[in-house]
Design a protein around this motif. Structure first.
Motif, mmCIF file in Angstrom:
data_model
loop_
_atom_site.group_PDB
_atom_site.id
_atom_site.type_symbol
_atom_site.label_atom_id
_atom_site.label_comp_id
_atom_site.label_asym_id
_atom_site.label_seq_id
_atom_site.Cartn_x
_atom_site.Cartn_y
_atom_site.Cartn_z
ATOM 1 N N GLU A 222 0.831 -1.203 0.000
ATOM 2 C CA GLU A 222 0.000 0.000 0.000
ATOM 3 C C GLU A 222 0.867 1.255 0.000
ATOM 4 O OE1 GLU A 222 -3.591 1.979 2.733
ATOM 5 O OE2 GLU A 222 -2.478 0.206 3.429
ATOM 6 N N ASN A 223 0.464 2.239 -0.792
ATOM 7 C CA ASN A 223 1.046 3.577 -0.718
ATOM 8 C C ASN A 223 0.264 4.361 0.331
ATOM 9 O OD1 ASN A 223 3.037 3.318 -2.763
ATOM 10 N ND2 ASN A 223 1.456 3.580 -4.328
ATOM 11 N N VAL A 224 0.972 4.848 1.339
ATOM 12 C CA VAL A 224 0.291 5.539 2.438
ATOM 13 C C VAL A 224 0.603 7.025 2.472
ATOM 14 C CG1 VAL A 224 0.136 3.481 3.861
ATOM 15 C CG2 VAL A 224 2.157 4.919 4.034
ATOM 16 N N GLN B 257 10.294 4.413 3.298
ATOM 17 C CA GLN B 257 9.900 5.786 3.578
ATOM 18 C C GLN B 257 11.073 6.749 3.474
ATOM 19 O OE1 GLN B 257 8.277 6.310 7.525
ATOM 20 N NE2 GLN B 257 7.466 8.345 7.068
ATOM 21 N N HIS C 141 8.108 -0.789 6.211
ATOM 22 C CA HIS C 141 7.981 0.556 5.656
ATOM 23 C C HIS C 141 9.112 0.861 4.685
ATOM 24 C CE1 HIS C 141 4.891 2.172 8.548
ATOM 25 N NE2 HIS C 141 5.319 1.113 9.235
ATOM 26 N N HIS D 2 6.207 7.149 0.683
ATOM 27 C CA HIS D 2 6.019 6.250 1.827
ATOM 28 C C HIS D 2 5.054 5.135 1.438
ATOM 29 C CE1 HIS D 2 4.746 5.702 6.346
ATOM 30 N NE2 HIS D 2 5.429 4.673 5.872
ATOM 31 N N SER D 3 5.524 3.896 1.490
ATOM 32 C CA SER D 3 4.671 2.740 1.220
ATOM 33 C C SER D 3 4.940 1.673 2.275
ATOM 34 C CB SER D 3 4.938 2.179 -0.181
ATOM 35 O OG SER D 3 6.273 1.730 -0.298
ATOM 36 N N THR D 4 3.984 0.764 2.422
ATOM 37 C CA THR D 4 4.127 -0.333 3.368
ATOM 38 C C THR D 4 3.833 -1.658 2.677
ATOM 39 O OG1 THR D 4 1.833 -0.169 4.120
ATOM 40 C CG2 THR D 4 3.476 1.088 5.347
#
Length: 280
Positions: free
Chosen positions: A172-174, A200, A198, A178-180
């Motif tokens: 997921e792009n948050v 980031q 993460h 920054h993605s997780t």
């Protein structure tokens, strides 16, 4: 006012067929060392220190725990290694049996495919930078990971997690830069260990651009216990082991609902740099 120093940063790589592991202990930021961990006795042996950076998420341990592959950088760009390199060593030491100069921090490191065969994570491999080879181990020149996760730490780390039994749950792009990526491992009938990895730019203080957080989730009761200070965690037999604030802990699976009866295995904060020679 002087800054409060961060605790030692810890990352661990397990052997798959023997109860061995290598602990990477970083701190201050430009100094890192390795420890051998006998998981059957919970004893620790100091390996070697490096003045530089080891990218622990691009490292791996052979199934028996005999050999270590890792990627490192000291920034000495006019040196033989051109400032960064991948090495294969006898765990837990860093002295290279095989040595591949790199010259940048794009890719590097690798994975073991068997106890003596390894994959070098370098699509732009330069034969001129083969600096040392050994008959003890062999590079597999044909292997390619089935799943691709980028060209830095994730390209080795996520493949290693999947190989070692973690399940990929979600990516997921948050936010901006920054993605997780979420992984889970079953611990018992109802409990799972969740790892949120993460990627980031501008990570929180004390974190690198790649950092993990962990949760314990009970699918029967929908309980979710967040452990924001756990920077590494793994299942080890009938126990859960984790690193928090520079220390390594263990708790039995039947205590997951409490996690009060935990055992401190080792405090890595006590160590400072020292020159150590490998015994080979």
């Amino acid at each position: 006012m002087p800054k409060t120093p961060f605790p030692a940063r810890i990352h661990v790589v397990f052997a798959s067929t023997k109860p061995h592991a290598v602990v990477f202990r970083r701190g201050p930021s430009k100094k890192v060392c390795t420890f051998g961990w006998d998981r059957s006795k919970d004893t620790f042996t100091l390996g070697q220190w490096l003045k530089g950076r080891i990218y622990e998420r691009r490292a791996d341990l052979s199934p028996s725990g005999r050999y270590l592959i890792y990627f490192a950088m000291n920034g000495k760009w006019d040196s033989e290694t051109r400032g960064s390199w991948t090495a294969v060593s006898r765990a837990p030491w860093l002295k290279a049996l095989e040595l591949y100069g790199k010259g940048d921090c794009w890719e590097g490191g690798g994975l073991f495919l068997s106890d003596r065969e390894f994959w070098l994570n370098d699509r732009y491999f330069n034969p001129a930078l083969i600096l040392k080879t050994s008959s003890e181990v062999k590079r597999n020149e044909k292997y390619k990971p089935e799943q691709q996760f980028g060209a830095e730490c994730t390209g080795v780390y996520y493949v290693r997690l999947l190989r070692d039994g973690w399940q990929l749950i979600n990516r997921e792009n948050v936010g901006s830069w920054h993605s997780t990526t979420t992984f889970e491992r079953k611990l018992s009938k109802n409990w799972v260990l969740r790892k949120i990895a993460h990627e980031q730019v501008g990570a929180p203080p004390g974190k690198g651009c790649y950092w993990d957080e962990h949760e314990l989730v009970n699918y029967k009761s929908d309980e979710c216990r967040k452990h924001k200070h756990w920077e590494w965690a793994e299942k080890d037999g009938n126990s859960l082991v984790w690193a928090e604030k520079g220390c390594l802990y263990r708790a039995k699976m039947d205590r997951l609902s409490e996690l009060g009866a935990t055992k401190l295995l080792y405090d890595f904060n006590q160590h400072t740099f020292e020159e150590i020679e490998a015994p080979y």
